[in-house]
Design an enzyme around this catalytic site. Structure first.
Site, short mmCIF file in Angstrom:
data_model
loop_
_atom_site.label_atom_id
_atom_site.label_comp_id
_atom_site.label_asym_id
_atom_site.label_seq_id
_atom_site.Cartn_x
_atom_site.Cartn_y
_atom_site.Cartn_z
CG ASN A 1 13.50 -31.42 14.38
OD1 ASN A 1 11.53 -32.37 14.47
ND2 ASN A 1 14.32 -32.10 13.84
NE ARG B 1 3.67 -35.21 22.19
CZ ARG B 1 3.54 -33.60 21.59
NH1 ARG B 1 2.15 -33.23 21.13
NH2 ARG B 1 4.36 -32.73 22.48
NE ARG C 1 4.00 -25.82 21.89
CZ ARG C 1 3.26 -24.87 22.95
NH1 ARG C 1 2.81 -23.45 21.67
NH2 ARG C 1 4.03 -24.18 23.72
CG HIS D 1 5.42 -34.27 29.98
ND1 HIS D 1 6.50 -34.27 29.79
CD2 HIS D 1 5.32 -34.13 28.50
CE1 HIS D 1 7.22 -35.16 29.17
NE2 HIS D 1 6.33 -34.26 28.18
CE1 TYR E 1 9.31 -40.48 18.09
CE2 TYR E 1 9.08 -39.78 20.30
CZ TYR E 1 8.91 -39.21 18.79
OH TYR E 1 8.03 -38.01 17.89
CG HIS F 1 11.06 -39.32 23.87
ND1 HIS F 1 10.69 -40.20 24.82
CD2 HIS F 1 10.96 -37.87 23.96
CE1 HIS F 1 9.17 -39.27 24.80
NE2 HIS F 1 10.09 -38.54 24.37
#
Length: 686
Positions: A49, A376, A406, A436, A469, A593
């Site tokens: 992180n 992703r 990213r 997104h 997640y 999440h």
């Protein structure tokens, strides 16, 4: 640290709030109730992180400072130069704490007969193995850079760890060198077991043990090795070459990232000053960079892959992902969804329903069109293979692939190229916006009519992250919702046209106003003496506009409960501003999440799942979708899961303006939300 307005604190700085979130991760590493190897892995998450934070957020603040701007409006009332100093001070303190935690864990591991040995602790029986391992596995791939005053030091790789070598030669001369710790080699080398004793040597120390094998051509009197690491600005710089495709520009920019400006330099604090000064001068490290004295080892993110040695007792018990009640993986998923909506909540539920949906769509002759957004993907993706399979079977497959996700840009580019070869139509987002949203819609021909089926999710369609997640996915055949979803895909192709949506809420055009209207309804109802509350679960909140609106609701007496995993720029519990707002954060085995938004609406709740956090980027600079829940059973289920999380008094921390991450322990019966949520779904199947 917090912007002041009159006597009250208004906002918490985003970067400092994020560092406190990472402090909560560090708390998990220090928690003696967490299994030992899991504690090591939380140390790895903390380190990973931090790497990403410096590549992105610290680099952004540094650019503001170097541009000669104070940046106080963007940074919550703190000057950029002051913020850089505060960040460095905070990180040095956290790094020191993490080293202490690591030492404690290693001591505990030794009581379990697991020893992390250094180069001077190797037994006679281990020497032959190590030498052979070095010759067979390490030496052929070793990158060693010899340094001197005349030769310009090459650009060191971003976030790679290096051993800085200082050889003392005759006549008091020094020869410097760097050894790259390759990411392609295992960081932890398991040595042959000796009785009940398990020994592991880090690759760094294996190299230290073999220094003479590497540098035996130099006639040195003494040799030392200390670790260093450099972190670079990760901002993509897209060139304006009109002859290149967008995908080529992204690919080139990802490669150029290795040449980004340094923003952090971490070094072993026991390194001699002469070596340190030489390296910093050669690398152009400046005083405005974050210079962090660290321990013997860097890239502690590798602890996320610490070998388990078969010691399942030192790990969390693996859960068996559950089936969704009433939804079979052995019959047609479309037939089931046609009758009612279903909710998949990973990792409590198996992700297999998402793959099953796509595989069935790929094979079904009646399916004509598949449209999906991808942000992703897993390294080996059944989602991608299903879409390729569908294209091979003659379906019209459209994938909106976000290749500016990213740190996953190259992986997405590789999958995009593979899909293109197989006939999948690719859309690379919208100019100036990241896509997104997490959604899929298929068109199926039934009785000479086109009927839509689809799913909308809070998370990525990624088999790997679905195991760790927490994310909601709604499977639906609600034609009204799916008609709106189809309009979003139309927007990808014709993005100069602003579409109207009757059901879903979308960014960048409608999210702020839509949620403002929902909040205004609660304010109006409260003033009319009706029930009024707002319950929000998200990853982060940093939009001052959204925060101010929640302050307005609080001042009107609306009760607001928030579960925020990461950044929280809102300051709860301040009289006259936010006294009716409570915020907690849960860090536990799984990464929270989900985005869930619940509005009382005079006791007829309006419930949304969403891809969007309440951050400026999600509201103004991304394509996001918030989906209403119309099925009453699912609505009740979602409210139940929120309530379980809200009651957590084991892994829940109170967020307030003191930023101390105080656990919300009380004398009530212990409720650990993630375990209780699993039991909630398990009990549904009984």
């Amino acid at each position: 640290m917090i912007k002041k307005t009159g006597p009250n604190y208004t906002y918490i700085n985003r970067e400092l709030s994020w560092l406190q979130f990472n402090g909560r991760v560090l708390q998990e590493a220090s928690d003696e109730n967490v299994p030992l190897i899991e504690r090591l892995r939380f140390l790895g998450i903390f380190s990973n992180n931090l790497d990403e934070f410096f590549k992105v957020r610290y680099a952004t603040v540094k650019r503001i400072d170097e541009a000669g701007k104070a940046g106080k409006n963007q940074l919550g009332g703190i000057k950029a130069s002051d913020l850089l100093e505060i960040i460095t001070e905070t990180v040095i303190k956290q790094q020191s704490e993490s080293l202490s935690i690591l030492s404690n864990i290693q001591t505990k591991l030794e009581t379990e007969d697991i020893f992390i040995v250094k180069e001077n602790q190797i037994s006679v029986s281990q020497q032959k193995f190590i030498k052979n391992y070095f010759i067979q596995h390490v030496s052929p791939a070793l990158v060693t850079i010899i340094l001197n005053d005349e030769i310009r030091i090459p650009n060191l790789k971003d976030s790679a760890a290096y051993l800085a070598i200082n050889m003392s030669l005759e006549k008091n001369d020094n020869q410097y060198a760097l050894i790259e710790i390759s990411k392609n080699m295992d960081r932890f080398v398991v040595l042959p077991k000796e009785g009940s004793k398990n020994s592991i040597i880090m690759l760094d120390d294996l190299l230290r043990y073999c220094l003479d094998d590497i540098f035996n051509i130099f006639d040195y009197k003494s040799i030392s090795a200390h670790m260093i690491k450099i972190t670079r600005d990760a901002e993509l710089d897209l060139e304006s070459d009109l002859s290149k495709s967008f995908m080529e520009k992204i690919s080139d920019s990802v490669k150029d990232r290795q040449d980004g400006e340094p923003v952090r330099f971490v070094y072993d604090k026991t390194i001699d000053k002469e070596t340190l000064d030489f390296l910093m001068a050669k690398m152009g490290i400046e005083s405005s960079d974050s210079i962090i004295p660290g321990g013997r080892y860097h890239n502690r993110r590798d602890y996320m892959s610490f070998p388990s040695l078969g010691r399942t007792d030192l790990l969390y018990n693996k859960i068996v992902a559950l089936p969704v009640k009433g939804l079979s993986l052995e019959t047609s998923i479309f037939e089931a969804i046609a009758k009612k909506d279903y909710l998949q909540y990973t990792p409590y539920h198996t992700f297999a329903y998402t793959v099953k949906f796509l595989r069935e769509a790929a094979l079904d002759p009646q399916v004509k069109v598949i449209k999906i957004t991808i942000y992703r993907l897993a390294q080996i993706s059944h989602v991608a293979s299903s879409l390729i399979n569908a294209a091979i079977n003659g379906k019209k497959v459209t994938v909106s692939m976000e290749i500016q996700a990213r740190f996953d840009e190259q992986a997405n580019i590789d999958y995009a190229e593979q899909m293109q070869r197989e006939g999948v139509q690719l859309i690379f987002g919208v100019q100036g916006l990241k896509v997104h949203s997490k959604m899929c819609v298929i068109e199926r021909e039934e009785k000479n009519k086109i009927v839509r089926y689809g799913f909308i999710s809070t998370g990525n369609f990624n088999e790997s992250t679905a195991k760790i997640y927490t994310d909601y996915t709604l499977f639906t055949a609600n034609q009204k919702i799916l008609k709106d979803i189809s309009k979003v895909f139309n927007f990808f192709s014709v993005n100069y046209k602003v579409y109207r949506f009757k059901h879903i809420i979308t960014s960048p055009h409608y999210t702020k106003n839509a949620f403002f209207n929902l909040i205004d309804t609660e304010i109006k109802n409260k003033k009319a003496g009706k029930p009024a509350y707002i319950r929000l679960k998200m990853n982060s909140i940093s939009s001052y506009k959204m925060i101010n609106k929640l302050y307005e609701a609080s001042n009107a007496g609306v009760s607001i409960e928030m579960i925020v995993r990461g950044i929280c720029c809102l300051v709860p519990g301040v009289k006259g501003m936010s006294e009716n707002i409570k915020v907690v954060s849960i860090i536990d085995k799984f990464l929270e999440h989900t985005r869930l938004y619940v509005f009382c609406n005079d006791n007829i709740p309006k419930v949304y799942i969403s891809s969007a956090d309440w951050m400026t980027r999600n509201i103004e600079n991304r394509v996001e979708v918030s989906c209403p829940i119309y099925d009453n059973d699912i609505k009740e289920e979602l409210i139940d899961t929120f309530n379980i999380c809200w009651k957590d008094n084991v892994k829940s921390r109170i967020l307030d303006r003191k930023q101390t991450n105080t656990y919300r322990h009380d004398k009530k019966e212990k409720i650990r939300a993630q375990f209780e949520t699993y039991n909630y779904y398990k009990n549904q199947l009984d």
